[in-house]
Scaffold this motif. Structure first.
Motif, PDB file in Angstrom:
ATOM      1  N   SER A 235      -2.399   3.175   5.015  1.00 33.66           N
ATOM      2  CA  SER A 235      -3.132   3.730   6.156  1.00 33.66           C
ATOM      3  C   SER A 235      -2.185   3.892   7.330  1.00 33.66           C
TER       4      SER A 235
ATOM      5  N   TYR B  99      -7.361  -2.034  -4.601  1.00 36.22           N
ATOM      6  CA  TYR B  99      -6.388  -2.886  -5.284  1.00 36.22           C
ATOM      7  C   TYR B  99      -6.863  -3.221  -6.697  1.00 36.22           C
TER       8      TYR B  99
ATOM      9  N   ALA C  99       0.808  -1.217   0.000  1.00 35.10           N
ATOM     10  CA  ALA C  99       0.000   0.000   0.000  1.00 35.10           C
ATOM     11  C   ALA C  99       0.842   1.268   0.000  1.00 35.10           C
TER      12      ALA C  99
ATOM     13  N   LYS D   8      -9.086   5.185   3.085  1.00 30.35           N
ATOM     14  CA  LYS D   8      -8.166   4.082   3.326  1.00 30.35           C
ATOM     15  C   LYS D   8      -7.016   4.514   4.225  1.00 30.35           C
TER      16      LYS D   8
ATOM     17  N   LYS E  12     -10.358  -1.916   0.814  1.00 31.92           N
ATOM     18  CA  LYS E  12      -8.983  -2.259   0.407  1.00 31.92           C
ATOM     19  C   LYS E  12      -8.933  -3.059  -0.894  1.00 31.92           C
TER      20      LYS E  12
ATOM     21  N   GLN F 217      -8.774  -9.806  -6.770  1.00 32.33           N
ATOM     22  CA  GLN F 217      -9.124  -8.741  -5.847  1.00 32.33           C
ATOM     23  C   GLN F 217     -10.603  -8.351  -5.972  1.00 32.33           C
TER      24      GLN F 217
ATOM     25  N   SER G 296      -1.109   0.427   8.313  1.00 32.62           N
ATOM     26  CA  SER G 296      -0.705  -0.513   7.260  1.00 32.62           C
ATOM     27  C   SER G 296       0.567  -1.253   7.655  1.00 32.62           C
TER      28      SER G 296
ATOM     29  N   GLU H 196     -15.212  -4.758   1.327  1.00 31.54           N
ATOM     30  CA  GLU H 196     -14.195  -3.893   1.913  1.00 31.54           C
ATOM     31  C   GLU H 196     -13.575  -2.951   0.878  1.00 31.54           C
TER      32      GLU H 196
ATOM     33  N   GLU I  88      -6.805   0.629   7.932  1.00 31.99           N
ATOM     34  CA  GLU I  88      -6.466  -0.442   6.993  1.00 31.99           C
ATOM     35  C   GLU I  88      -7.694  -1.189   6.504  1.00 31.99           C
ATOM     36  N   HIS I  89      -8.677  -1.363   7.388  1.00 32.95           N
ATOM     37  CA  HIS I  89      -9.871  -2.127   7.039  1.00 32.95           C
ATOM     38  C   HIS I  89     -11.120  -1.268   7.239  1.00 32.95           C
TER      39      HIS I  89
ATOM     40  N   TYR J 150     -13.296  -8.271  -2.994  1.00 32.83           N
ATOM     41  CA  TYR J 150     -14.125  -7.100  -2.706  1.00 32.83           C
ATOM     42  C   TYR J 150     -15.607  -7.458  -2.721  1.00 32.83           C
TER      43      TYR J 150
END
Length: 251
Positions: free
Chosen positions: A35, A152, A28, A190, A148, A137, A38, A146, A194-195, A141
């Protein structure tokens, strides 16, 4: 790209049990949406001694270290130079991004030589890496909702398109996504954690854009001026670099 990389990152990398060719920051931080919590992802190449390559007892092609320092979770992964070179010559976008990352914490002359060779190893088939990674990814998602993996997915598709069109690697979503009005807001979210979930109001726009970008990457691949195969002189130079570096380490 302005990124806060801890001063001790290089020290952490060199604590691995073999001499390093290079170590860079990935994840990231490289993609422009790290974040406050991260992980710090360090990716490297190391050099096994000849005795651990040619004998019955071989050394590890890959070494990995996970830990915690100053409240930062670490994920350090390094590949032996030969394994790294094989991956670099096999349309592997992961190692290409690691090698060409501008966030360098350890470097050597061999790193500089690898970097100089890398551009001539890029082919239109690198698009397969980005299409495959994006599909993974996107599924993540869709399953989790989420933010993140959504970021991605966008980043991977946009990096692939840019690579196919220009032959140049760009991994920062803030740069790549400048034409998508909602991207700066998603990056800001973000960076706070992180989440977290993707905002509901962004979901339909994201679905439309992912489908559009996937099609754009396929079209960019098919019309790319990049070659079908790596440049043969570059492959020979890569081979010679691996052999020379291994033999030089014996002296």
């Amino acid at each position: 790209m302005t990124v806060d990389v801890p001063e001790w990152a290089g020290e952490t990398a060199t604590a691995l049990p073999y001499p390093l060719i290079f170590a860079t920051v990935s994840g990231a931080h490289l993609y422009g949406f790290a974040s406050v919590d991260s992980d710090l992802d360090l990716r490297a190449a190391h050099l096994l001694p000849a005795a651990e390559v040619v004998g019955l007892r071989t050394g590890p092609e890959t070494v990995q270290h996970e830990g915690l320092r100053d409240g930062v979770e670490l994920d350090v992964v390094s590949h032996d130079l030969l394994k790294f070179a094989r991956m670099l010559n096999s349309r592997n976008g992961y190692v290409l991004e690691q090698l060409l990352s501008p966030l360098v914490v350890v470097t050597t002359g061999v790193h500089a030589e690898l970097t100089a060779i890398a551009g001539d190893l890029i082919t239109r088939h690198h698009a397969h890496h980005y299409l495959g990674f994006a599909a993974t990814q996107e599924k993540l998602y869709q399953r989790t909702g989420e933010l993140k993996p959504a970021l991605y997915t966008l980043r991977v598709l946009l990096t692939g398109i840019h690579l196919m069109k220009t032959g140049q690697l760009e991994t920062n979503l803030g740069v790549l996504g400048s034409d998508l009005a909602y991207v700066p807001d998603l990056i800001a979210l973000k960076r706070q954690a992180e989440h977290g979930p993707l905002p509901e109001e962004t979901t339909p726009r994201l679905a439309t854009d992912i489908a559009r970008l996937r099609a754009a990457l396929e079209e960019a691949r098919d019309s790319s001026s990049l070659p079908e195969q790596p440049n043969s002189a570059a492959v020979s130079a890569l081979h010679d670099l691996v052999v020379r570096t291994r033999l030089d380490a014996r002296s």
